[in-house]
Every structure is written in structure tokens, then in C-alpha cells.
Design an enzyme around this catalytic site. Sequence first.
Site, PDB file in Angstrom:
ATOM      1  N   HIS A 119      -0.093 -17.129  -2.023  1.00  0.00           N
ATOM      2  CA  HIS A 119       0.383 -15.892  -2.639  1.00  0.00           C
ATOM      3  C   HIS A 119      -0.788 -14.954  -2.932  1.00  0.00           C
ATOM      4  O   HIS A 119      -0.727 -13.755  -2.646  1.00  0.00           O
ATOM      5  CB  HIS A 119       1.130 -16.233  -3.935  1.00  0.00           C
ATOM      6  CG  HIS A 119       1.500 -15.044  -4.766  1.00  0.00           C
ATOM      7  ND1 HIS A 119       2.760 -14.489  -4.747  1.00  0.00           N
ATOM      8  CD2 HIS A 119       0.781 -14.304  -5.649  1.00  0.00           C
ATOM      9  CE1 HIS A 119       2.794 -13.449  -5.582  1.00  0.00           C
ATOM     10  NE2 HIS A 119       1.601 -13.327  -6.140  1.00  0.00           N
ATOM     11  N   GLU A 120      -1.852 -15.498  -3.490  1.00  0.00           N
ATOM     12  CA  GLU A 120      -3.008 -14.678  -3.832  1.00  0.00           C
ATOM     13  C   GLU A 120      -3.707 -14.133  -2.587  1.00  0.00           C
ATOM     14  O   GLU A 120      -4.135 -12.972  -2.562  1.00  0.00           O
ATOM     15  CB  GLU A 120      -3.989 -15.484  -4.683  1.00  0.00           C
ATOM     16  CG  GLU A 120      -3.492 -15.727  -6.098  1.00  0.00           C
ATOM     17  CD  GLU A 120      -3.217 -14.423  -6.833  1.00  0.00           C
ATOM     18  OE1 GLU A 120      -4.085 -13.530  -6.828  1.00  0.00           O
ATOM     19  OE2 GLU A 120      -2.122 -14.280  -7.385  1.00  0.00           O
ATOM     20  N   HIS A 123      -2.042 -11.062  -1.321  1.00  0.00           N
ATOM     21  CA  HIS A 123      -2.446  -9.787  -1.921  1.00  0.00           C
ATOM     22  C   HIS A 123      -3.644  -9.194  -1.181  1.00  0.00           C
ATOM     23  O   HIS A 123      -3.715  -7.984  -0.938  1.00  0.00           O
ATOM     24  CB  HIS A 123      -2.819  -9.990  -3.396  1.00  0.00           C
ATOM     25  CG  HIS A 123      -1.654 -10.093  -4.320  1.00  0.00           C
ATOM     26  ND1 HIS A 123      -0.675  -9.120  -4.412  1.00  0.00           N
ATOM     27  CD2 HIS A 123      -1.305 -11.051  -5.227  1.00  0.00           C
ATOM     28  CE1 HIS A 123       0.222  -9.472  -5.332  1.00  0.00           C
ATOM     29  NE2 HIS A 123      -0.141 -10.643  -5.817  1.00  0.00           N
ATOM     30  N   GLU A 181       4.307  -7.915  -5.452  1.00  0.00           N
ATOM     31  CA  GLU A 181       4.586  -9.332  -5.716  1.00  0.00           C
ATOM     32  C   GLU A 181       5.479  -9.932  -4.638  1.00  0.00           C
ATOM     33  O   GLU A 181       5.227 -11.029  -4.135  1.00  0.00           O
ATOM     34  CB  GLU A 181       5.248  -9.480  -7.094  1.00  0.00           C
ATOM     35  CG  GLU A 181       4.291  -9.375  -8.254  1.00  0.00           C
ATOM     36  CD  GLU A 181       3.222 -10.449  -8.178  1.00  0.00           C
ATOM     37  OE1 GLU A 181       3.558 -11.631  -8.298  1.00  0.00           O
ATOM     38  OE2 GLU A 181       2.055 -10.103  -7.971  1.00  0.00           O
TER      39      GLU A 181
END
Length: 260
Positions: A119-120, A123, A181
Site C-alpha cells: 500500500h505504501e 503511494h 488511499e
Amino acid sequence: MLKKSLFTVLVGLLSACATSPTGRSQFIYMPDNQVDQMGLQAFDSMKSKNPISRNADYNQFAQCVALDLTQQTGGQWEVVVFEDETLNAFALPGNKIGVHTGLIKLVDNQDQLAAVIGHEIGHVLSRHSNERLSQETAVSTGLSMVQAVTQPQTALGQTALGLLGVGAQYGVLLPYSRVHETEADTIGLDLMAKAGFDPRQSINLWKKMDQASQGGQPIEFMSTHPSHGSRIDNLNQHMNHAVQLQQQARSQGKQPHCTK
């Protein structure tokens, strides 16, 4: 002269149009190398001011998971485990990844850690930091924002770090938008699946996060990355595709073996 200046600004704005990995239109004005430099400076600052874990098992586990993920993205990534009980991980422009010991203690397996780190990384791959910096800063303050990262005690420095996604470390919360997100969730889910991790464990991870927050544990990840009721629904909607990606990865011999 005024017309020339206006033309220059217009050309700059038009050239700032970009497309994210999911096909979303973005406003990206700042040069990526400047944003990468901000990430490098912020990471160096964090390493100098925050205790780094010497736990060999934790470091090996985090390095193993991150390596399998970043092999799908290319480039050299630095991974550091910070001695911090908050349940958090982050990734910065310039290919930097930080993982807190509290998160390592929480997860049950490699797949759950891969869900957070993926997920990070999502970004970073989506250039969300650059997008936020581009939206929040004028041309005249762009360079000042880059320089301000080296001075986190100042208001401008805190704002810059917050836009990078690590402001919580310095007492300022600037959460990513819901669009960012959801995009990071989707990209992270596909990324972990392409690496051979089980994407279905992402659902279990978010459930564990929710349970931990109800138990009063410090959930820095949840505070800086707002939890929306639709997060699990969005993941489930994309899950069949992710499982197919995992099956393809496994058929290609990608079978992560990372243990705590």
C-alpha cells in the site's frame, strides 16, 4: 513582458498534466528529482533522530517482504525498521521504506506485512507526494518547500513533511485523500499479488488494525491514512483480479518465504 509571463505559466500548467498508474488524471508540477530529494532528506533526518531496531529477525522479515515487492517495481530500495510501538509503515519518494516494530509484532504472516508495505509503495508509484506538493505549493514556494524538509521544526518544514506523508513523525497530520488511499490500496493489492503474496490476507490485516484500534493500541497508520468503511469493500471488488495475478505469479515460481 506580461503576456510572455502568462504564456510561460500556461505552458507550465499544461505540461503538469499526468496520469496515475490506474489511469487517473493528475496535476504534477514539481520535478520528480526535487521530490525524491525531499524524500531522501526526510528519511536521513528520521534515521538520525529515531531509534533503529537491531532485532535481526525483524529486520530480516521486513527486508525479505520488501525485496519481493520491490522486485516487481525495479530500482534499489532502502528498508529500515524503526524501534517504535505504533502500528505503522511508510514509503517515501527516492525509494525509501520505513517499518515500525509495532507493526511487525501485529501481523500474523508475510502476506499481511506485504499488504501494508505494498500500500505504501503504491503511494510512491502513484507520485501522490508530488501531486499533493504540486497542488499545495505555488511555483515561487516550490524550492522553499524542498529546502524546508531539512528543518522539520519550522512550520513550513512540517507542512512539507506532511505532504510527503510522514508529517505524523513531527506532530502534523495531513492525511492522504480518499482517492489517494483507494488508489494505493488497488496498486498495493496488485503489487503483492504479482510478487506471489496472498492478496486475501489484506482483508485480515485491516480487520486486525480495526481490532487493535478498539483495544486502545496506537494506530499511527490508521490516523495518517484514514480508514473508510468502504476500504474492505473496495478491496473485495478487486480481489478476483488480484487472486488471478497471484496464481500467475505462483506459476512463474514466485513463492515468497519470509518468516518473522
